[in-house]
Design a protein around this motif. Sequence first.
Motif, PDB file in Angstrom:
ATOM      1  N   MET A 178       8.469  -0.220   3.099  1.00 17.19           N
ATOM      2  CA  MET A 178       7.280  -0.719   2.409  1.00 17.19           C
ATOM      3  C   MET A 178       6.234  -1.124   3.431  1.00 17.19           C
ATOM      4  SD  MET A 178       9.224  -3.180  -0.227  1.00 17.19           S
ATOM      5  CE  MET A 178       8.881  -2.776  -1.884  1.00 17.19           C
ATOM      6  N   THR A 179       5.014  -0.702   3.179  1.00 15.26           N
ATOM      7  CA  THR A 179       3.896  -1.053   4.045  1.00 15.26           C
ATOM      8  C   THR A 179       2.949  -1.957   3.263  1.00 15.26           C
ATOM      9  OG1 THR A 179       4.102   1.102   5.111  1.00 15.26           O
ATOM     10  CG2 THR A 179       2.070  -0.113   5.504  1.00 15.26           C
ATOM     11  N   VAL A 227       0.810  -1.218   0.000  1.00 11.99           N
ATOM     12  CA  VAL A 227       0.000   0.000   0.000  1.00 11.99           C
ATOM     13  C   VAL A 227       0.845   1.270   0.000  1.00 11.99           C
ATOM     14  CG1 VAL A 227      -2.056  -1.040   1.016  1.00 11.99           C
ATOM     15  CG2 VAL A 227      -0.312  -0.104   2.519  1.00 11.99           C
ATOM     16  N   LYS A 228       2.131   1.145   0.327  1.00 11.82           N
ATOM     17  CA  LYS A 228       2.953   2.351   0.388  1.00 11.82           C
ATOM     18  C   LYS A 228       4.426   1.981   0.284  1.00 11.82           C
ATOM     19  CE  LYS A 228       3.555   6.295   3.518  1.00 11.82           C
ATOM     20  NZ  LYS A 228       3.157   6.813   4.821  1.00 11.82           N
ATOM     21  N   MET A 229       5.175   2.827  -0.429  1.00 11.76           N
ATOM     22  CA  MET A 229       6.631   2.681  -0.525  1.00 11.76           C
ATOM     23  C   MET A 229       7.244   4.066  -0.388  1.00 11.76           C
ATOM     24  SD  MET A 229       7.436   0.083  -3.690  1.00 11.76           S
ATOM     25  CE  MET A 229       9.191   0.360  -3.643  1.00 11.76           C
ATOM     26  N   GLU A 230       8.231   4.172   0.484  1.00  8.24           N
ATOM     27  CA  GLU A 230       8.926   5.446   0.650  1.00  8.24           C
ATOM     28  C   GLU A 230      10.425   5.215   0.675  1.00  8.24           C
ATOM     29  OE1 GLU A 230       7.420   8.543   3.427  1.00  8.24           O
ATOM     30  OE2 GLU A 230       6.097   6.915   4.081  1.00  8.24           O
ATOM     31  N   THR A 257       5.307  -3.933   7.988  1.00  6.20           N
ATOM     32  CA  THR A 257       6.250  -2.929   7.501  1.00  6.20           C
ATOM     33  C   THR A 257       7.599  -3.605   7.328  1.00  6.20           C
ATOM     34  OG1 THR A 257       5.066  -1.193   8.699  1.00  6.20           O
ATOM     35  CG2 THR A 257       7.295  -0.679   7.941  1.00  6.20           C
TER      36      THR A 257
END
Length: 140
Positions: free
Chosen positions: A106-107, A87-90, A121
């Motif tokens: 990464m989530t 759902v998310k990458m930073e 995570t």
Amino acid sequence: MKTVCAVSMAILLICSGLSSVWAESNAEKKQVSAAEVWLHLIDDGKYAESWKEASFYFRGAVSEQNWVASLEPVRKSLGKLVDREIVKMEESSSLPGAADGKYVVMTFKTVFEQKKSAIETVTLMLDKDDEWRAAGYFIK
């Protein structure tokens, strides 16, 4: 002649932009693949192997025995993996308590047999051998 130069310049700009997007997407694919391969080791109960495949930093921070002892009861209580979706990458060059480097956090929204809504995570780092490897893992 001006039209040909303008069209050539536009094509050149578009192609250079696409190669930049391709490079980012290729790097992102490597990061996602590294996380998924590592998580599958954990999903399969291969906790010691996941420790061996983790980053140099990770292996220096926690012993294999402690990793297995802390992860095994948590993951077994969740049951088998049902679904996992990123759902998310930073990306980051620094994280609290860690040396500067190349990181990606990464989530994942994850469903297990015994826990229908979990957040995993995974923090990856670009390791000394230029491979993306796990540097952290957390389940909420």
